[in-house]
Design a protein around this motif. Structure first.
Motif, PDB file in Angstrom:
ATOM      1  N   LEU A 150       7.482 -16.018 -13.722  1.00  0.00           N
ATOM      2  CA  LEU A 150       8.404 -15.692 -14.460  1.00  0.00           C
ATOM      3  C   LEU A 150       9.424 -14.642 -13.961  1.00  0.00           C
ATOM      4  O   LEU A 150       8.870 -13.520 -13.691  1.00  0.00           O
ATOM      5  CB  LEU A 150       7.657 -14.981 -15.817  1.00  0.00           C
ATOM      6  N   LYS A 155       5.252 -17.184 -27.359  1.00  0.00           N
ATOM      7  CA  LYS A 155       5.662 -18.539 -27.630  1.00  0.00           C
ATOM      8  C   LYS A 155       4.775 -19.732 -27.328  1.00  0.00           C
ATOM      9  O   LYS A 155       4.861 -20.636 -27.804  1.00  0.00           O
ATOM     10  CB  LYS A 155       6.905 -18.828 -26.553  1.00  0.00           C
ATOM     11  N   ARG A 213       1.818 -19.252 -13.386  1.00  0.00           N
ATOM     12  CA  ARG A 213       3.203 -19.463 -13.988  1.00  0.00           C
ATOM     13  C   ARG A 213       4.224 -18.495 -13.640  1.00  0.00           C
ATOM     14  O   ARG A 213       3.918 -17.142 -13.995  1.00  0.00           O
ATOM     15  CB  ARG A 213       3.252 -19.498 -15.578  1.00  0.00           C
ATOM     16  N   GLU A 243       8.635  -9.050 -21.443  1.00  0.00           N
ATOM     17  CA  GLU A 243       9.052 -10.382 -21.083  1.00  0.00           C
ATOM     18  C   GLU A 243       8.066 -11.411 -21.024  1.00  0.00           C
ATOM     19  O   GLU A 243       7.886 -12.549 -21.597  1.00  0.00           O
ATOM     20  CB  GLU A 243      10.021 -10.448 -20.072  1.00  0.00           C
ATOM     21  N   ARG A 263       6.662 -12.007 -24.531  1.00  0.00           N
ATOM     22  CA  ARG A 263       7.240 -13.086 -25.271  1.00  0.00           C
ATOM     23  C   ARG A 263       6.882 -14.495 -24.993  1.00  0.00           C
ATOM     24  O   ARG A 263       6.697 -15.301 -25.975  1.00  0.00           O
ATOM     25  CB  ARG A 263       8.863 -12.742 -24.969  1.00  0.00           C
ATOM     26  N   GLN A 264       6.503 -14.693 -23.843  1.00  0.00           N
ATOM     27  CA  GLN A 264       6.040 -15.979 -23.397  1.00  0.00           C
ATOM     28  C   GLN A 264       4.859 -16.282 -23.856  1.00  0.00           C
ATOM     29  O   GLN A 264       4.535 -17.382 -24.364  1.00  0.00           O
ATOM     30  CB  GLN A 264       6.084 -16.057 -21.872  1.00  0.00           C
ATOM     31  N   CYS A 290       0.393 -15.745 -16.052  1.00  0.00           N
ATOM     32  CA  CYS A 290       1.933 -15.578 -15.723  1.00  0.00           C
ATOM     33  C   CYS A 290       2.075 -14.369 -14.787  1.00  0.00           C
ATOM     34  O   CYS A 290       1.647 -13.368 -15.296  1.00  0.00           O
ATOM     35  CB  CYS A 290       2.541 -15.332 -17.136  1.00  0.00           C
TER      36      CYS A 290
END
Ligand SMILES: Nc1nc2c(ncn2[C@@H]2O[C@H](COP(=O)(O)OP(=O)(O)OP(=O)(O)O)[C@@H](O)[C@H]2O)c(=O)[nH]1
Ligand SMILES: C=C(OP(=O)(O)O)C(=O)O
Length: 204
Positions: free
Chosen positions: A79, A99, A77, A92, A95-96, A59
């Motif tokens: 973000l 999840k 990915r 941030e 948090r991904q 990410c």
């Protein structure tokens, strides 16, 4: 890397300030276009090293749409960062990772020009412990591997290596120090750039 049930085992978070705004300390020695190309090359190299090491989710978190577009093209990915600052950006991304059910989170800056897949595997070899790689002066943090992803708060910034060690000690978290040439070398200053150019001449 994906565990059983498709959960993400290793989630990497690569923060980038922006193609045009990163590495401002190199401003005196690189024209803006050269600096931007260097940032893009290093970002691509870090993404490749992570993907070659088998990392399932890479990410790239940034406020810069162009950096995010480059990340997407490189198979990461993207973000879009909503807040401001490096530690909020990593939060941030964390948090991904949570999840996604990640078991491990690797925070890795985009300015490691010598990083290879073997360096990432060295970090992962720390067993069940968390791991940290300092920069060459033992002051900054060039990699932070967290198992679970929320094992420690992010304390990136001046003196972050000691700050992360202190956070781990305060929490009784095992934090192993992992040192390799590829993890120790982050490119910040004109002297770093001269050293990198010397290394490349020596091996070419
Ligand atoms: N997403 C995001 N990444 C950041 C931010 N600040 C720094 N970074 C990234 O974090 C990594 C390490 O930061 P630095 O070595 O300070 O990099 P930098 O800010 O580009 O360098 P200078 O402009 O010379 O201070 C680099 O990949 C930066 O691009 C931020 O506010 N948001
Ligand atoms: C933000 C960091 O990078 P640098 O020291 O290169 O600015 C850090 O190491 O915590």
């Amino acid at each position: 890397m994906r565990g059983d049930r498709g959960l993400v085992r290793l989630f990497a978070a690569v923060p980038v300030r922006g193609l045009g705004s990163s590495k401002s300390r190199l401003g005196p020695v690189l024209a803006p276009g050269e600096r931007e190309a260097l940032v893009a090359r290093m970002l691509g190299g870090v993404i490749s090293a992570l993907r070659e090491s088998g990392c399932a989710e890479v990410c790239v978190v940034s406020p810069d749409p162009r950096a995010l577009k480059l990340a997407g093209r490189a198979g990461a990915r993207p973000l879009r960062q909503r807040g401001a600052g490096l530690n909020p950006a990593l939060e941030e991304a964390r948090r991904q990772a949570l999840k996604a059910g990640a078991q491990t989170l690797l925070a890795l800056p985009a300015d490691l020009p010598l990083l290879g897949a073997g360096d990432v595997r060295e970090l992962l070899a720390a067993g069940s412990a968390c791991a940290i790689s300092p920069d060459a002066t033992d002051s900054g943090t060039n990699a932070l591997l967290l198992r679970p992803p929320d094992a420690l708060p992010f304390r990136f910034g001046p003196g972050s290596f000691r700050a992360h060690l202190e956070e781990a000690a305060a929490r009784g978290v095992e934090l192993r120090v992992c040192r390799t040439p590829g993890l120790a070398f982050d490119l910040d200053t004109p002297a770093d750039l001269a050293r990198l150019r010397g290394l490349k001449r020596a091996i070419s």
